[in-house]
Design an enzyme around this catalytic site. Structure first.
Site, PDB file in Angstrom:
ATOM      1  N   TYR A 155       0.839  -1.209   0.000  1.00 40.94           N
ATOM      2  CA  TYR A 155       0.000   0.000   0.000  1.00 40.94           C
ATOM      3  C   TYR A 155       0.875   1.261   0.000  1.00 40.94           C
ATOM      4  CZ  TYR A 155      -4.478   2.375   0.721  1.00 40.94           C
ATOM      5  OH  TYR A 155      -5.605   3.151   0.578  1.00 40.94           O
ATOM      6  N   LYS A 162      -3.217   8.410   2.882  1.00 42.92           N
ATOM      7  CA  LYS A 162      -4.446   8.263   3.678  1.00 42.92           C
ATOM      8  C   LYS A 162      -4.266   8.847   5.083  1.00 42.92           C
ATOM      9  CE  LYS A 162      -7.141   6.224   0.638  1.00 42.92           C
ATOM     10  NZ  LYS A 162      -8.089   7.072  -0.130  1.00 42.92           N
TER      11      LYS A 162
HETATM   12  P1  NAP Z   1     -12.714   3.568  -8.124  1.00 42.47           P
HETATM   13  O1  NAP Z   1     -14.039   3.035  -8.481  1.00 42.47           O
HETATM   14  O2  NAP Z   1     -11.581   3.302  -9.057  1.00 42.47           O
HETATM   15  O3  NAP Z   1     -12.844   5.113  -7.798  1.00 42.47           O
HETATM   16  C1  NAP Z   1     -11.724   5.977  -7.711  1.00 42.47           C
HETATM   17  C2  NAP Z   1     -12.108   7.224  -8.422  1.00 42.47           C
HETATM   18  O4  NAP Z   1     -11.086   8.242  -8.308  1.00 42.47           O
HETATM   19  C3  NAP Z   1     -12.306   6.989  -9.910  1.00 42.47           C
HETATM   20  O5  NAP Z   1     -13.546   7.531 -10.309  1.00 42.47           O
HETATM   21  C4  NAP Z   1     -11.133   7.728 -10.502  1.00 42.47           C
HETATM   22  O6  NAP Z   1     -11.298   8.106 -11.860  1.00 42.47           O
HETATM   23  C5  NAP Z   1     -11.085   8.903  -9.557  1.00 42.47           C
HETATM   24  N1  NAP Z   1      -9.906   9.728  -9.836  1.00 42.47           N
HETATM   25  C6  NAP Z   1      -8.606   9.342  -9.933  1.00 42.47           C
HETATM   26  N2  NAP Z   1      -7.855  10.392 -10.312  1.00 42.47           N
HETATM   27  C7  NAP Z   1      -8.697  11.456 -10.458  1.00 42.47           C
HETATM   28  C8  NAP Z   1      -8.536  12.798 -10.840  1.00 42.47           C
HETATM   29  N3  NAP Z   1      -7.336  13.311 -11.156  1.00 42.47           N
HETATM   30  N4  NAP Z   1      -9.630  13.613 -10.882  1.00 42.47           N
HETATM   31  C9  NAP Z   1     -10.847  13.147 -10.558  1.00 42.47           C
HETATM   32  N5  NAP Z   1     -11.077  11.862 -10.177  1.00 42.47           N
HETATM   33  C10 NAP Z   1     -10.004  11.033 -10.143  1.00 42.47           C
HETATM   34  O7  NAP Z   1     -12.216   2.943  -6.723  1.00 42.47           O
HETATM   35  P2  NAP Z   1     -12.828   2.994  -5.239  1.00 42.47           P
HETATM   36  O8  NAP Z   1     -12.222   1.826  -4.555  1.00 42.47           O
HETATM   37  O9  NAP Z   1     -14.292   3.185  -5.271  1.00 42.47           O
HETATM   38  O10 NAP Z   1     -12.117   4.290  -4.637  1.00 42.47           O
HETATM   39  C11 NAP Z   1     -12.818   5.357  -4.033  1.00 42.47           C
HETATM   40  C12 NAP Z   1     -12.108   5.754  -2.744  1.00 42.47           C
HETATM   41  O11 NAP Z   1     -12.256   4.707  -1.793  1.00 42.47           O
HETATM   42  C13 NAP Z   1     -10.611   5.999  -2.896  1.00 42.47           C
HETATM   43  O12 NAP Z   1     -10.226   7.106  -2.094  1.00 42.47           O
HETATM   44  C14 NAP Z   1     -10.017   4.714  -2.321  1.00 42.47           C
HETATM   45  O13 NAP Z   1      -8.703   4.890  -1.835  1.00 42.47           O
HETATM   46  C15 NAP Z   1     -11.009   4.471  -1.200  1.00 42.47           C
HETATM   47  N6  NAP Z   1     -10.968   3.113  -0.624  1.00 42.47           N
HETATM   48  C16 NAP Z   1     -11.162   2.030  -1.398  1.00 42.47           C
HETATM   49  C17 NAP Z   1     -11.112   0.761  -0.825  1.00 42.47           C
HETATM   50  C18 NAP Z   1     -11.297  -0.476  -1.659  1.00 42.47           C
HETATM   51  O14 NAP Z   1     -10.956  -1.577  -1.188  1.00 42.47           O
HETATM   52  N7  NAP Z   1     -11.817  -0.390  -2.857  1.00 42.47           N
HETATM   53  C19 NAP Z   1     -10.899   0.628   0.550  1.00 42.47           C
HETATM   54  C20 NAP Z   1     -10.719   1.769   1.330  1.00 42.47           C
HETATM   55  C21 NAP Z   1     -10.769   3.018   0.737  1.00 42.47           C
HETATM   56  P3  NAP Z   1     -10.405   7.267 -12.954  1.00 42.47           P
HETATM   57  O15 NAP Z   1     -10.972   5.888 -12.983  1.00 42.47           O
HETATM   58  O16 NAP Z   1     -10.562   8.023 -14.216  1.00 42.47           O
HETATM   59  O17 NAP Z   1      -8.977   7.298 -12.469  1.00 42.47           O
END
Ligand code: NAP
Length: 261
Positions: A155, A162
């Protein structure tokens, strides 16, 4: 009971129907919120627009949060079309794939800068831009992960990002509290999304998670949506600056329970 009747939520971070932001939007919609969306790139529009339309949203705008002018333009448009908002959801993170494998000490200067800019600074920038649209107060939230507190394999720089995001949540909560705006973070357990797939070893960690955690199950988009709904609604009216875990209890463990042999 409709917990968000008459409220408007602006959601950043839907990439597809597996995104945590989509789980949140679904829960808000089920409780009567008016929804608005922003997506990261032209390529995403074809996936995000139909999802947005399925929950009755007409405000669906491009914004790459790396660019101040795009943030400014989006909020100017939001002011014109939505008037005010009550809820801001930041579900955005990014790090180069090579930073999410191997050793942390090899993190590059540019990789560090990029992860902090997109995954942390963007929350500050969006929160500041949203302020004039929230004259009656409201709720802001972001998504974090336990890798901020404990070392998680691969990570790396995202754990450091984070930690900074959680600290930023507390500072924003202190700044905005007097204006009646609450700021919180949801610390989610692993969910299979596009972003998660970028972390080396994620699949294995995801598979083993349910065997280890107190609740003996992985978490779902509905689990995230439910907590986001609570944070967005008046049910959490005196909760601010918190990191709320939605992780089947993983964070309380000192060591995993021994498995049957
Ligand atoms: P996700 O569906 O890939 O969502 C991440 C989003 O961030 C995507 O829409 C991505 O767009 C966007 N993003 C990246 N760079 C960007 C930019 N420059 N401008 C605007 N948007 C941008 O994944 P997710 O897991 O739902 O992630 C959402 C949040 O949850 C993140 O902060 C992640 O760290 C957090 N999280 C996830 C998990 C897990 O296990 N999935 C666990 C804990 C926390 P693009 O696809 O175009 O890059």
């Amino acid at each position: 009971m409709s917990l968000l009747e008459g409220k408007t939520a602006l959601v950043f971070g839907v990439a597809n129907d597996h995104s945590l932001a989509w789980g949140i939007a679904r829960a808000f919609h089920a409780h009567g919120a008016r929804l608005a969306f922003s997506y990261a790139s032209q390529a995403l529009e074809r996936r995000v627009r139909p999802l947005a339309e399925s929950v009755g949203a007409s405000f669906v705008e491009l914004c790459d949060v790396a660019h101040d002018d795009q943030i400014e333009a989006l909020f100017a448009k939001a002011k014109g079309e939505l008037g005010s908002i009550d809820v801001l959801v930041h579900a955005i993170a990014f790090a180069n794939r090579e930073e999410l494998q191997g050793t942390f000490y090899n993190t590059s200067r540019e990789g560090f800068r990029l992860a902090m800019d997109i995954s942390v600074y963007s929350f500050i920038a969006l929160a500041r831009a949203a302020l004039p649209l929230m004259p009656q107060g409201g709720s802001m939230m972001t998504l974090t992960y336990y890798g901020s507190e404990k070392v998680m394999p691969n990570y790396n720089v995202m754990g450091v990002a984070k930690a900074a995001l959680e600290a930023s949540t507390r500072y924003l909560a202190a700044d905005f509290g007097p204006r009646g705006i609450r700021v919180n973070a949801i610390s989610a357990g692993p969910v299979r999304t596009l972003s998660a797939a970028g972390v080396s070893g994620f699949k294995r960690m995801y598979r083993e998670f349910a065997n280890i955690v107190p609740l003996r199950r992985n978490i779902t988009l509905d689990d995230i949506g439910g907590t986001a709904l609570w944070l967005a609604s008046d049910l959490s009216a005196a909760v601010t600056g918190e990191v709320v875990f939605v992780d089947s209890g993983y964070n309380i463990l000192g060591a995993p329970a021994p498995t049957e042999s």
